[in-house]
Design a protein around this motif. Structure first.
Motif, mmCIF file in Angstrom:
data_model
loop_
_atom_site.group_PDB
_atom_site.id
_atom_site.type_symbol
_atom_site.label_atom_id
_atom_site.label_comp_id
_atom_site.label_asym_id
_atom_site.label_seq_id
_atom_site.Cartn_x
_atom_site.Cartn_y
_atom_site.Cartn_z
ATOM 1 N N VAL A 32 2.559 -16.095 86.042
ATOM 2 C CA VAL A 32 3.540 -16.688 85.121
ATOM 3 C C VAL A 32 3.664 -15.839 83.858
ATOM 4 O O VAL A 32 4.770 -15.490 83.417
ATOM 5 C CB VAL A 32 3.135 -18.132 84.760
ATOM 6 N N LEU A 33 2.529 -15.493 83.263
ATOM 7 C CA LEU A 33 2.553 -14.659 82.051
ATOM 8 C C LEU A 33 3.141 -13.294 82.343
ATOM 9 O O LEU A 33 3.918 -12.750 81.544
ATOM 10 C CB LEU A 33 1.126 -14.526 81.502
ATOM 11 N N TRP A 34 2.771 -12.714 83.479
ATOM 12 C CA TRP A 34 3.298 -11.397 83.867
ATOM 13 C C TRP A 34 4.820 -11.450 83.996
ATOM 14 O O TRP A 34 5.531 -10.588 83.461
ATOM 15 C CB TRP A 34 2.646 -10.985 85.183
ATOM 16 N N THR A 35 5.324 -12.442 84.704
ATOM 17 C CA THR A 35 6.769 -12.538 84.930
ATOM 18 C C THR A 35 7.529 -12.732 83.631
ATOM 19 O O THR A 35 8.535 -12.058 83.366
ATOM 20 C CB THR A 35 7.077 -13.700 85.898
ATOM 21 N N TRP A 36 7.037 -13.653 82.786
ATOM 22 C CA TRP A 36 7.737 -13.902 81.525
ATOM 23 C C TRP A 36 7.668 -12.699 80.590
ATOM 24 O O TRP A 36 8.587 -12.475 79.796
ATOM 25 C CB TRP A 36 7.180 -15.149 80.844
ATOM 26 N N GLY A 37 6.600 -11.925 80.695
ATOM 27 C CA GLY A 37 6.535 -10.698 79.908
ATOM 28 C C GLY A 37 7.652 -9.736 80.267
ATOM 29 O O GLY A 37 8.338 -9.182 79.384
ATOM 30 N N ILE B 145 12.752 -4.381 87.107
ATOM 31 C CA ILE B 145 12.893 -5.072 88.389
ATOM 32 C C ILE B 145 11.546 -5.159 89.098
ATOM 33 O O ILE B 145 11.182 -6.215 89.647
ATOM 34 C CB ILE B 145 13.931 -4.356 89.263
ATOM 35 N N ALA B 146 10.781 -4.062 89.091
ATOM 36 C CA ALA B 146 9.474 -4.073 89.749
ATOM 37 C C ALA B 146 8.545 -5.103 89.118
ATOM 38 O O ALA B 146 7.800 -5.807 89.816
ATOM 39 C CB ALA B 146 8.848 -2.678 89.693
ATOM 40 N N GLY B 147 8.593 -5.213 87.793
ATOM 41 C CA GLY B 147 7.735 -6.172 87.108
ATOM 42 C C GLY B 147 8.063 -7.609 87.480
ATOM 43 O O GLY B 147 7.169 -8.413 87.784
ATOM 44 N N ILE B 148 9.364 -7.952 87.474
ATOM 45 C CA ILE B 148 9.767 -9.327 87.789
ATOM 46 C C ILE B 148 9.522 -9.640 89.258
ATOM 47 O O ILE B 148 9.020 -10.720 89.607
ATOM 48 C CB ILE B 148 11.243 -9.540 87.405
ATOM 49 N N VAL B 149 9.866 -8.700 90.140
ATOM 50 C CA VAL B 149 9.653 -8.916 91.570
ATOM 51 C C VAL B 149 8.165 -9.085 91.886
ATOM 52 O O VAL B 149 7.771 -9.950 92.686
ATOM 53 C CB VAL B 149 10.268 -7.759 92.381
ATOM 54 N N THR B 150 7.331 -8.293 91.244
ATOM 55 C CA THR B 150 5.879 -8.428 91.454
ATOM 56 C C THR B 150 5.398 -9.806 91.043
ATOM 57 O O THR B 150 4.573 -10.436 91.727
ATOM 58 C CB THR B 150 5.128 -7.353 90.667
ATOM 59 N N GLY B 151 5.909 -10.308 89.930
ATOM 60 C CA GLY B 151 5.538 -11.651 89.499
ATOM 61 C C GLY B 151 5.953 -12.718 90.503
ATOM 62 O O GLY B 151 5.189 -13.646 90.799
ATOM 63 N N LEU B 152 7.156 -12.598 91.051
ATOM 64 C CA LEU B 152 7.629 -13.558 92.041
ATOM 65 C C LEU B 152 6.771 -13.518 93.311
ATOM 66 O O LEU B 152 6.464 -14.561 93.906
ATOM 67 C CB LEU B 152 9.090 -13.270 92.384
ATOM 68 N N LEU B 153 6.401 -12.319 93.738
ATOM 69 C CA LEU B 153 5.641 -12.181 94.981
ATOM 70 C C LEU B 153 4.210 -12.674 94.845
ATOM 71 O O LEU B 153 3.634 -13.221 95.796
ATOM 72 C CB LEU B 153 5.643 -10.713 95.424
ATOM 73 N N THR B 154 3.617 -12.497 93.689
ATOM 74 C CA THR B 154 2.190 -12.814 93.527
ATOM 75 C C THR B 154 1.924 -14.197 92.950
ATOM 76 O O THR B 154 0.774 -14.619 92.861
ATOM 77 C CB THR B 154 1.517 -11.771 92.620
ATOM 78 N N ALA B 155 2.986 -14.910 92.564
ATOM 79 C CA ALA B 155 2.803 -16.217 91.939
ATOM 80 C C ALA B 155 1.976 -17.195 92.774
ATOM 81 O O ALA B 155 1.151 -17.922 92.218
ATOM 82 C CB ALA B 155 4.165 -16.826 91.609
ATOM 83 N N PRO B 156 2.154 -17.244 94.109
ATOM 84 C CA PRO B 156 1.346 -18.206 94.887
ATOM 85 C C PRO B 156 -0.147 -17.931 94.837
ATOM 86 O O PRO B 156 -0.948 -18.842 95.096
ATOM 87 C CB PRO B 156 1.900 -18.048 96.311
ATOM 88 N N TRP B 157 -0.546 -16.700 94.525
ATOM 89 C CA TRP B 157 -1.966 -16.337 94.532
ATOM 90 C C TRP B 157 -2.559 -16.150 93.134
ATOM 91 O O TRP B 157 -3.725 -16.444 92.912
ATOM 92 C CB TRP B 157 -2.171 -15.051 95.333
ATOM 93 N N LEU B 158 -1.753 -15.655 92.201
ATOM 94 C CA LEU B 158 -2.294 -15.319 90.882
ATOM 95 C C LEU B 158 -2.086 -16.416 89.842
ATOM 96 O O LEU B 158 -2.584 -16.293 88.721
ATOM 97 C CB LEU B 158 -1.682 -14.001 90.386
ATOM 98 N N GLY B 159 -1.323 -17.446 90.171
ATOM 99 C CA GLY B 159 -1.190 -18.598 89.284
ATOM 100 C C GLY B 159 -0.644 -18.264 87.906
ATOM 101 O O GLY B 159 0.389 -17.604 87.768
ATOM 102 N N TRP B 160 -1.369 -18.709 86.877
ATOM 103 C CA TRP B 160 -0.894 -18.529 85.508
ATOM 104 C C TRP B 160 -0.800 -17.062 85.099
ATOM 105 O O TRP B 160 0.034 -16.705 84.256
ATOM 106 C CB TRP B 160 -1.797 -19.276 84.532
ATOM 107 N N LEU B 161 -1.610 -16.230 85.703
ATOM 108 C CA LEU B 161 -1.497 -14.801 85.407
ATOM 109 C C LEU B 161 -0.130 -14.274 85.826
ATOM 110 O O LEU B 161 0.505 -13.495 85.092
ATOM 111 C CB LEU B 161 -2.608 -14.031 86.126
#
Length: 398
Positions: A76-81, A58-74
């Motif tokens: 995306v890769l983090w969330t899908w991982g 949950i922490a991994g997916i939530v972190t990806g959702l929160l940081t997507a506006p700033w981290l871009g493709w990184l």
């Protein structure tokens, strides 16, 4: 059998890597040695419970959702991982998330009997058949999701969560591809709220109440596995090798059975090894599991199952033992199905296809009907004897 059930149930719980696991190991090792088994206790590393696994996912997916506006493709890769790790874990495949800290040491208890009479397979002397009788001895964290009023929807909730995790991955992907909408932020925060709420609901019971006592899940299975081994010893079956494997950390994601399989599979006689798994034989009538799985359907179709299914049509099992399915989590046997090793799982269910009291404070010996245990032992013995006879005939011809 009754004494062993009482002794295990006298422990407050048998949580993986706890002081009470050590007490259970001592008692179970004694029970196996009393049957003249050679006993080994094998350590392996595992999360203490599934709780930390859920938090990582949950922490991994939530972190990806929160940081997507700033981290871009990184992002995306983090969330899908993390979505991939969750898909593997909740479809009962090996997921590297189970190797993340904190890790503890749990143990498998193995009792072995090697007969002196051997058959022949090819030009080498090999056992006619190797039988592995398996049951997990650890107990589950208490879960609010297993309440009587909500447990029937557990599978639906799990599938919905996986679908929404895929949705989270698609959301950050579409945003990065330039697909924008006024609804995007609301969807993002809605997903975050859902995932956090599910993590809390799935783990709060553990923090409030700890572990179950585990009389039904799975002291009953342990008693059945050992009783089956004792019965097999009394039969004349030359060339039969028997192991009782009592696994730890099943409730953390079937970790112990996978550790046992990976360590020993290369030493087993190929094509002549079968597994019977006993899990939760309290409070219901006997079922032989045919289907499990969350999104991916796992089918128990193998030669041992074919032998067992023929018995379902014969006395005294006709109408007493029935095929069953279970889509609320899974069993230690899942790894053997995936590795094409003949395996069957025996469990008990009520008329609505439920396992009453599991993962609940009510899982106590006082309210556990153990009448399915003798039936499970008889059914396992009959299935193994018939299966052995097919191997014995083959060995004689060789």
């Amino acid at each position: 059998m009754d004494t062993l059930l009482r002794d295990l149930s006298r422990l407050p719980h048998r949580g993986a890597a706890t002081v009470f696991e050590a007490s259970a190991i001592e008692r179970l090792s004694l029970a196996l040695r009393e049957l003249q088994a050679t006993v080994t206790v094998e350590p392996f590393r595992t999360p203490r419970t599934y709780v930390t696994v859920i938090y990582w996912l949950i922490a991994g997916i939530v972190t990806g959702l929160l940081t997507a506006p700033w981290l871009g493709w990184l992002a995306v890769l983090w969330t899908w991982g993390w979505v991939t790790l969750a898909w593997l874990f909740f479809n009962w495949r090996f997921s590297p998330v189970t190797r993340l800290p904190p890790q503890v040491t749990s143990h498998n208890i193995i009792g072995r009997w090697r007969e002196t009479g051997f058959g022949y397979a090819g030009d080498q002397e090999k056992p006619v058949m190797k039988v592995i009788l398996m049951a997990h001895y650890d107990t589950a964290p208490i879960s609010l999701l297993y309440r009587t009023g909500t447990v029937n929807s557990f599978h639906t909730t799990l599938v919905l969560s996986l679908v929404l995790m895929l949705g989270a991955g698609l959301l950050v992907l579409f945003e990065q591809l330039g697909v924008n909408s006024d609804w995007m932020p609301w969807i993002r925060y809605g997903l975050i709220a859902y995932f956090v709420l599910q993590a809390l609901l799935g783990t709060l019971g553990y923090w409030l109440y700890g572990y179950t006592n585990g009389a039904s899940d799975n002291a009953t299975g342990v008693a059945a596995a050992i009783a089956t081994a004792e019965r097999l010893k009394q039969l004349y079956m030359p060339g039969l090798e028997t192991e009782v494997v009592l696994t730890g950390a099943e409730e953390a994601g079937m970790i112990g059975s996978r550790a046992y399989l990976d360590k020993h599979i290369d030493s087993w006689p190929k094509g002549r090894t079968v597994v019977v798994n006993f899990d939760t034989l309290g409070n219901g009538s006997l079922r032989i599991i045919k289907h499990t799985g969350t999104v991916e359907v796992i089918e128990y179709t193998n030669e041992l199952m074919k032998t067992a299914e023929r018995l379902l049509e014969e006395k005294p099992f006709r109408g007493v033992v029935k095929p069953g399915r279970w889509h609320t989590a899974d069993f230690d046997s899942v790894w053997f199905v995936r590795r094409k090793i003949p395996v069957m799982t025996l469990t008990a269910m009520d008329a609505k296809g439920r396992m009453p009291n599991i993962h609940r404070p009510e899982d106590q010996l006082l309210v556990t009907d153990v009448s399915a245990i003798p039936t499970a032992v008889d059914f396992a013995i009959q299935t193994l004897v018939r299966h052995y006879q097919t191997y014995e005939i083959t060995a004689e011809r060789l």
